[in-house]
Scaffold this motif. Structure first.
Motif, PDB file in Angstrom:
ATOM      1  N   ALA A  68      47.162  43.086  33.768  1.00 21.21           N
ATOM      2  CA  ALA A  68      47.711  43.291  35.114  1.00 21.21           C
ATOM      3  C   ALA A  68      47.153  44.562  35.740  1.00 21.21           C
ATOM      4  CB  ALA A  68      49.238  43.351  35.046  1.00 21.21           C
ATOM      5  N   ILE A  69      46.997  45.602  34.946  1.00 23.16           N
ATOM      6  CA  ILE A  69      46.416  46.851  35.457  1.00 23.16           C
ATOM      7  C   ILE A  69      44.970  46.621  35.888  1.00 23.16           C
ATOM      8  CG2 ILE A  69      45.655  49.165  34.771  1.00 23.16           C
ATOM      9  CD1 ILE A  69      48.205  49.282  33.003  1.00 23.16           C
ATOM     10  N   GLY A  70      44.219  45.854  35.083  1.00 21.85           N
ATOM     11  CA  GLY A  70      42.848  45.530  35.454  1.00 21.85           C
ATOM     12  C   GLY A  70      42.772  44.737  36.747  1.00 21.85           C
ATOM     13  N   ALA A  71      43.658  43.749  36.878  1.00 18.34           N
ATOM     14  CA  ALA A  71      43.678  42.940  38.097  1.00 18.34           C
ATOM     15  C   ALA A  71      44.032  43.793  39.309  1.00 18.34           C
ATOM     16  CB  ALA A  71      44.674  41.792  37.943  1.00 18.34           C
ATOM     17  N   ALA A  72      44.970  44.726  39.136  1.00 18.82           N
ATOM     18  CA  ALA A  72      45.363  45.608  40.235  1.00 18.82           C
ATOM     19  C   ALA A  72      44.201  46.501  40.658  1.00 18.82           C
ATOM     20  CB  ALA A  72      46.559  46.454  39.815  1.00 18.82           C
ATOM     21  N   ALA A  73      43.438  46.984  39.671  1.00 16.84           N
ATOM     22  CA  ALA A  73      42.291  47.832  39.986  1.00 16.84           C
ATOM     23  C   ALA A  73      41.257  47.079  40.814  1.00 16.84           C
ATOM     24  CB  ALA A  73      41.663  48.360  38.695  1.00 16.84           C
ATOM     25  N   ILE A  74      40.967  45.849  40.421  1.00 18.73           N
ATOM     26  CA  ILE A  74      39.994  45.046  41.171  1.00 18.73           C
ATOM     27  C   ILE A  74      40.492  44.802  42.583  1.00 18.73           C
ATOM     28  CG2 ILE A  74      38.943  42.753  41.314  1.00 18.73           C
ATOM     29  CD1 ILE A  74      38.751  42.811  38.240  1.00 18.73           C
ATOM     30  N   LYS A  75      41.784  44.478  42.717  1.00 19.63           N
ATOM     31  CA  LYS A  75      42.348  44.238  44.045  1.00 19.63           C
ATOM     32  C   LYS A  75      42.284  45.496  44.903  1.00 19.63           C
ATOM     33  CE  LYS A  75      46.424  42.359  46.409  1.00 19.63           C
ATOM     34  NZ  LYS A  75      45.602  41.472  47.248  1.00 19.63           N
ATOM     35  N   ALA A  76      42.360  46.665  44.258  1.00 18.09           N
ATOM     36  CA  ALA A  76      42.294  47.932  44.989  1.00 18.09           C
ATOM     37  C   ALA A  76      40.870  48.332  45.354  1.00 18.09           C
ATOM     38  CB  ALA A  76      42.936  49.043  44.161  1.00 18.09           C
ATOM     39  N   GLY A  77      39.890  47.534  44.942  1.00 14.60           N
ATOM     40  CA  GLY A  77      38.508  47.811  45.318  1.00 14.60           C
ATOM     41  C   GLY A  77      37.665  48.430  44.227  1.00 14.60           C
ATOM     42  N   CYS A  78      38.195  48.512  43.002  1.00 14.50           N
ATOM     43  CA  CYS A  78      37.390  49.036  41.892  1.00 14.50           C
ATOM     44  C   CYS A  78      36.240  48.077  41.609  1.00 14.50           C
ATOM     45  CB  CYS A  78      38.265  49.195  40.649  1.00 14.50           C
ATOM     46  SG  CYS A  78      37.359  49.742  39.184  1.00 14.50           S
ATOM     47  N   ARG A  79      35.036  48.609  41.567  1.00 17.41           N
ATOM     48  CA  ARG A  79      33.867  47.766  41.315  1.00 17.41           C
ATOM     49  C   ARG A  79      33.013  48.276  40.152  1.00 17.41           C
ATOM     50  NH1 ARG A  79      36.729  45.086  43.527  1.00 17.41           N
ATOM     51  NH2 ARG A  79      36.481  43.778  45.367  1.00 17.41           N
ATOM     52  N   TYR A  80      33.448  49.354  39.526  1.00 13.06           N
ATOM     53  CA  TYR A  80      32.725  49.878  38.360  1.00 13.06           C
ATOM     54  C   TYR A  80      33.736  50.268  37.294  1.00 13.06           C
ATOM     55  CZ  TYR A  80      28.734  50.017  41.477  1.00 13.06           C
ATOM     56  OH  TYR A  80      27.747  49.665  42.362  1.00 13.06           O
ATOM     57  N   PHE A  81      33.508  49.766  36.099  1.00 15.22           N
ATOM     58  CA  PHE A  81      34.379  50.100  34.973  1.00 15.22           C
ATOM     59  C   PHE A  81      33.505  50.454  33.778  1.00 15.22           C
ATOM     60  CE2 PHE A  81      36.570  49.383  31.047  1.00 15.22           C
ATOM     61  CZ  PHE A  81      37.854  49.837  31.264  1.00 15.22           C
ATOM     62  N   PHE A  82      33.802  51.596  33.174  1.00 16.32           N
ATOM     63  CA  PHE A  82      33.085  52.045  31.980  1.00 16.32           C
ATOM     64  C   PHE A  82      34.112  52.404  30.915  1.00 16.32           C
ATOM     65  CE2 PHE A  82      30.859  53.374  35.840  1.00 16.32           C
ATOM     66  CZ  PHE A  82      29.679  52.643  35.715  1.00 16.32           C
TER      67      PHE A  82
END
Length: 353
Positions: free
Chosen positions: A11-25
């Motif tokens: 759910a946290i990952g999905a929220a990040a994507i919805k918030a516009g996160c486009r890079y994850f390391f």
């Protein structure tokens, strides 16, 4: 809006994507592994980039690089992994770059165990990196709050040009609850004219750095950062006051421990004892002003934690000597029970003259 049953990490990952996160390391570590696993599958669907770095140190420096371009970027880890990222977090704070860091905490010290813990309070609110820097730290108590605060974290990071941490114990990452993905409140964000996006011959190159060899310049930069942190303390404090009409004892707890305390409060009420709760939602800035609202009926404070008492220092500072401060905690992945909290409250009241 329909609710969706999801595990906390996903759910946290999905929220990040919805918030516009486009890079994850990131780098694998229990109990947050489902978060990078989710991002590895979902980021490509939105044109984003997922990289499993060779280490936590590499991951946070990749965050540094991506944040320097003005992109929305996130990393996640758990306790010892966050410890390895501390140098990079200090660099990012010094360079004034926005990013979101998620810590799904486990027991320690050292490698410890994989069960839930809140023993990263010092690490998140004081910082393990060098220098005078601060992170805005959100501590959700439910998965819905974890989703909402993750989305808010990206807005706050961009607004202050500062790393923001979302911290939850292992239960937040591993439990499942129904959630809905609401639109995050949008802030009026400043332009990212500092970003390293290429000059195209139109301007001088932007330089992003945390190195300042001139002591006077470094001091000036530190004074600038402190003004920013003061704005956070003024505007970003979040807390919940629960059952605070006429409590005999006021408990202080955050995250899932606060949920346990609420059950204890219901049990105490059945026994004829009225207890209240101050729940910090921001661990930093800590909600000091909430303690000014404690009614005169209160005889004592009780800090309840899944640690050996790391939050109690802030409780004592906020209390300012007005009430006796007590502590009940479990460690190493052991979880406080409502029954044990009830017994501690009765013990405190039995000793109050």
């Amino acid at each position: 809006m329909a609710k969706v049953l999801m595990k906390g990490n996903e759910a946290i990952g999905a929220a990040a994507i919805k918030a516009g996160c486009r890079y994850f390391f990131g780098y694998p570590i229990t109990p947050q592994n489902e978060l990078p696993e989710y991002m590895s599958r979902e980021m490509q669907k939105v044109g984003g980039c997922f990289v499993q770095a060779e280490s936590e140190v590499s991951a946070i420096n990749m965050v540094y690089g991506a944040a320097g371009t003005g992109a929305r970027v996130m990393t996640s880890s758990s306790s010892p992994g966050i410890a390895l990222k501390q140098e990079g977090i200090s660099y990012i704070a010094g360079a004034e770059l926005p990013c979101v860091i998620v810590n799904i905490s486990r027991g320690g010290p050292g490698l410890g165990g994989i069960q839930p813990s809140q023993a990263d309070y010092f690490q998140s609110t004081r910082g393990g990196g060098n220098g005078d820097y601060r992170l805005l730290v959100y501590a959700p108590a439910t998965l819905q709050e974890a989703v909402d605060l993750t989305m808010e974290a990206f807005e706050a990071a961009d607004y202050y040009r500062n790393p923001v941490m979302v911290i939850g114990d292992g239960m937040i990452g591993q439990m499942m609850e129904p959630i809905e993905f609401r639109e995050a409140a949008k802030r009026e964000l400043p332009p990212k004219d500092w970003a390293t996006t290429g000059t195209k011959g139109a301007r001088k190159p932007n330089i992003i750095n945390s190195l300042a060899l001139d002591p006077a310049e470094l001091e000036k930069h530190n004074f600038h950062l402190q003004k920013k942190y003061a704005e956070m303390e003024k505007n970003e404090v979040r807390y919940e006051m629960y059952n605070m009409e006429n409590p005999e004892v006021v408990m202080v707890a955050y995250g899932t421990t606060a949920r346990i305390v609420k059950n204890a409060i219901a049990m105490l009420k059945e026994a004829g004892i009225n207890a209240g709760l101050i729940r910090p939602i921001t661990l930093w800035p800590f909600p000091i002003r909430a303690f000014d609202e404690i009614p005169s009926t209160a005889k004592a404070l009780l800090s309840v934690e899944m640690s050996m008492g790391q939050m109690i220092d802030d409780v004592k500072i906020a209390n300012n000597g007005r009430l006796p401060v007590h502590f009940y905690g479990r460690a190493g992945g052991m979880i406080p029970t409502p029954d044990a909290v009830v017994e501690k409250v009765k013990e405190i009241l039995g000793g109050v003259k």
